[in-house]
Design an enzyme around this catalytic site. Sequence first.
Site, PDB file in Angstrom:
ATOM      1  CE  LYS A 114      -4.475  -1.352   1.529  1.00 47.64           C
ATOM      2  NZ  LYS A 114      -5.682  -1.315   2.562  1.00 47.64           N
ATOM      3  CE  LYS A 198      -6.026  -7.131  -1.450  1.00 47.45           C
ATOM      4  NZ  LYS A 198      -6.328  -7.062  -0.315  1.00 47.45           N
ATOM      5  CE  LYS A 201     -12.858  -2.462   0.567  1.00 53.57           C
ATOM      6  NZ  LYS A 201     -13.399  -1.960   1.899  1.00 53.57           N
TER       7      LYS A 201
END
Length: 333
Positions: A114, A198, A201
């Site tokens: 992230k 994966k 969102k």
Amino acid sequence: MNKKIFSGVQPTGNLHLGNYLGAIKNFVQLQSDKKNQCIYCVVDLHSITVKQDPRTLKQNTRETTAAFLASGLDPEKSIIFNQSAVSSHAEGAWILGCVSRMGWLSRMTQFKEKAGKDKEKASVGLYVYPVLMAADILLYDATHVPVGEDQKQHLELCRDIAQKFNNDFNSRNFLKVPEPLIQKEFARIMSLKNGLNKMSKSDPSDFSRINLTDDKDLIINKIKKAKTDTLPMPGKKDNLEKRPEVLNLLGIYSSLSNQNLDEVKSNFEGKNFSSFKENLSELLIDKILPIGKKIKDLLKDEKHLDNILKKGAEKADNLATKKINEMKKLVGF
Ligand code: TYM
């Protein structure tokens, strides 16, 4: 054994099929056993580890709550609340943060993913995010935590934190070491565009995922455009290791239809991809469209949703306050 279940979902909009099949579907199943005490949290504190627009955040909190209800969670059976309404989560995270080690957090792969290349610019919150997650779980003495596969490492960390706190404060079994509940198969739903990533969102391409609120045409279109390969539909004996996109689509079919992978492979052996995709779209329309419709309906009554969260927060606060007070005593406050 009576299970105490805790899990959370971030209110960052675009709840998708991965969230549903990896986590929420399981939440509903666990709720159906009367012996379980289930607590499901909209983790709004976690969501501000990356920048959020305050008005959108409030709406997303409602939307995630609506998705819980639309999927079958029942506030009469489970405690449903948002994290920021129970201040013990933040207090617990601070205390546990002082027990956790930098080295442990530095190993978290989700932070690395992230934060991207420029770690210096990531928020401190993003770094200590798994500590807050540990506080969420440990405040309620949760015995089992249903999550998708991507949260496994965070749960291992939570177990380490619980054990270290118990050791440091000479309080054996005070914090209960929880077990992860991760589906054996297809606990990681992958992107429709790339079977190695994966479903997420934060993927900039909306065509990489099926959102719970997608309409019929969009579902059909996304599945039509989903990446496959040039080989024929696999048979029962075919190994799909090198065909991640095909495995993912079959996995989605298998999870949604509650059939095992071999059955699904047998059903479609010898057929062409377009007919499999038509069947998959139909299944998605059958299972996901009603949830999306319900989410939209529920969102029309904001007061009702806010009220559910408020009542849930009162119940959660009762439990969490007891635990945080004991924790503070042990620490010497
Ligand atoms: P979040 O909000 O990213 O995702 C919510 C749940 O959905 C699962 N999930 C998936 N499962 C399968 N395939 C996918 N592609 C996929 N994408 C998401 C996640 O594993 C998760 O179970 N840190 C957590 C929220 C959290 C939490 C907690 C969970 C906060 N505190 C305490 C359990 C217990 C998160 O960001 O999930």
